[in-house]
Design an enzyme around this catalytic site. Structure first.
Site, short mmCIF file in Angstrom:
data_model
loop_
_atom_site.label_atom_id
_atom_site.label_comp_id
_atom_site.label_asym_id
_atom_site.label_seq_id
_atom_site.Cartn_x
_atom_site.Cartn_y
_atom_site.Cartn_z
N HIS A 59 8.97 2.86 8.73
CA HIS A 59 8.79 1.92 9.84
C HIS A 59 7.59 2.38 10.67
O HIS A 59 7.47 3.57 10.98
CB HIS A 59 10.05 1.89 10.70
CG HIS A 59 9.94 0.93 11.84
ND1 HIS A 59 10.06 -0.44 11.67
CD2 HIS A 59 9.68 1.13 13.16
CE1 HIS A 59 9.88 -1.04 12.84
NE2 HIS A 59 9.64 -0.11 13.76
N SER A 90 0.83 -1.21 0.00
CA SER A 90 0.00 0.00 0.00
C SER A 90 0.87 1.26 0.00
O SER A 90 0.47 2.28 -0.57
CB SER A 90 -0.98 -0.01 1.17
OG SER A 90 -0.31 0.12 2.39
N ILE A 108 16.07 -8.44 6.96
CA ILE A 108 17.18 -7.71 7.58
C ILE A 108 18.31 -7.64 6.56
O ILE A 108 18.59 -8.62 5.85
CB ILE A 108 17.62 -8.43 8.87
CG1 ILE A 108 16.55 -8.24 9.94
CG2 ILE A 108 18.98 -7.92 9.35
CD1 ILE A 108 16.75 -9.05 11.20
N ASN A 166 13.54 4.06 4.17
CA ASN A 166 12.64 3.03 4.72
C ASN A 166 11.52 3.72 5.48
O ASN A 166 11.70 4.82 5.99
CB ASN A 166 13.42 2.12 5.68
CG ASN A 166 12.55 1.00 6.24
OD1 ASN A 166 11.76 0.37 5.51
ND2 ASN A 166 12.66 0.75 7.53
N LEU A 210 19.62 -1.64 12.25
CA LEU A 210 18.23 -1.98 11.93
C LEU A 210 17.28 -0.93 12.50
O LEU A 210 17.28 -0.66 13.70
CB LEU A 210 17.88 -3.36 12.51
CG LEU A 210 16.45 -3.84 12.27
CD1 LEU A 210 16.19 -4.10 10.79
CD2 LEU A 210 16.14 -5.08 13.09
N ASP A 211 16.47 -0.34 11.62
CA ASP A 211 15.49 0.70 12.00
C ASP A 211 16.16 1.84 12.76
O ASP A 211 15.53 2.49 13.60
CB ASP A 211 14.35 0.09 12.85
CG ASP A 211 13.55 -0.96 12.09
OD1 ASP A 211 13.44 -0.85 10.87
OD2 ASP A 211 13.06 -1.90 12.74
N SER A 214 7.72 6.40 10.92
CA SER A 214 8.93 7.18 10.66
C SER A 214 9.52 6.82 9.30
O SER A 214 9.62 5.64 8.98
CB SER A 214 10.01 6.86 11.71
OG SER A 214 9.52 7.02 13.02
C1 GAR Z 1 3.93 -0.80 6.70
O1 GAR Z 1 3.21 -0.56 7.88
C2 GAR Z 1 5.39 -0.49 6.91
O2 GAR Z 1 5.61 0.61 7.76
C3 GAR Z 1 5.87 -1.76 7.55
O3 GAR Z 1 5.21 -2.79 6.85
C4 GAR Z 1 3.96 -2.29 6.39
C5 GAR Z 1 3.89 -2.56 4.90
O4 GAR Z 1 2.65 -2.23 4.40
N1 GAR Z 1 7.30 -1.88 7.47
C6 GAR Z 1 8.04 -2.43 8.43
O5 GAR Z 1 7.58 -2.92 9.43
C7 GAR Z 1 9.54 -2.40 8.16
N2 GAR Z 1 10.26 -2.57 9.37
P1 GAR Z 1 2.44 -2.11 2.82
O6 GAR Z 1 3.07 -3.36 2.20
O7 GAR Z 1 0.95 -2.10 2.65
O8 GAR Z 1 3.11 -0.85 2.36
#
Ligand code: GAR
Length: 223
Positions: free
Chosen positions: A117, A21, A100, A115, A152-153, A144
């Protein structure tokens, strides 16, 4: 620039693992002329990622580099890098990419990989951030956007969306409200980068040459 030279739009490669998304939000901002760039490739480590369909639906080339087919992180990343570098992108966007990455990989894309997060970093790195924020009785949560480094993050922050946690919030409800905000802040950061306004200078993020505060730009959601 000579009259015959054509100025190319900044090229973006997006890495995804799932729903896509955030990728969709960036695609729409490009389609609407808000971001002047082109997504030249979408790569997923998960062959079943819905984001691959989203990309294909608008004619963006896709590739699958399935991590389960590689016997080491290094060999997986070598293949990932081969695909990314063939596209010669100005920017690599991690949009829900759930692997990772080794320092070799992140160093290779230093200053040109973003990225998103789902937490107010440095709080709640890792997974299950929404449930953890509720369990910790936090009053605020969010998302963020940051430059990717070997931690990481942990890379320098560009922009954060701050969402209030309600007393009766569930992890799923909170995740939905945070995701809505992700779709606002990620395109903003991508736009800034593609316009040449955003850069990483050591550990400092600069917007229009000015250093940003350590937590990046705050995007506060009024509820
Ligand atoms: C989002 O919430 C993103 O922030 C998170 O995965 C989801 C992906 O949604 N990412 C992480 O957790 C990375 N550490 P999407 O595929 O619908 O964009």
């Amino acid at each position: 620039m000579a009259a015959t030279e054509v100025q190319e739009k900044p090229q973006i490669v997006a890495l995804i693992s799932g729903g896509g998304s955030n990728l969709q939000a960036i695609i729409e901002h490009i389609a609407n002329g808000i971001i002047d760039a082109e997504i030249s490739l979408v790569i997923s480590n998960n062959p079943a990622a819905k984001g691959l369909e989203r990309a294909a639906a608008v004619g963006i080339p896709t590739a699958v580099v399935d991590h389960t087919e590689y016997d080491s992180r290094e060999s997986f990343e070598r293949e990932l890098k081969r695909h990314i570098d063939a596209a010669q992108p100005q920017l690599v966007v991690l949009a829900g990419f759930m692997r990772i990455l080794t320092p070799d990989f992140t160093n290779h894309y230093a200053g040109r990989m973003l990225n998103i997060h789902p937490s107010l970093l440095p709080e709640f790195k890792g997974v299950n951030t929404h449930a953890r924020a509720i369990a910790a009785n936090a009053s605020q949560h969010g998302a963020s956007v940051h430059f990717v480094t070997s931690e990481l993050d942990g890379g320098p922050l560009v922009i954060q969306a701050i969402v209030d946690i309600n007393q009766d919030d569930t992890a799923a409800g909170l995740a939905g409200r945070v995701l809505q905000q992700e779709h606002i802040i990620y395109p903003i950061a991508v736009k800034w980068f593609c316009e040449g306004r955003l850069s990483l200078d050591g550990n400092l993020v600069r917007l229009d040459k000015q250093p940003l505060p350590i937590q990046g730009i705050a995007h506060r959601v009024t509820s």
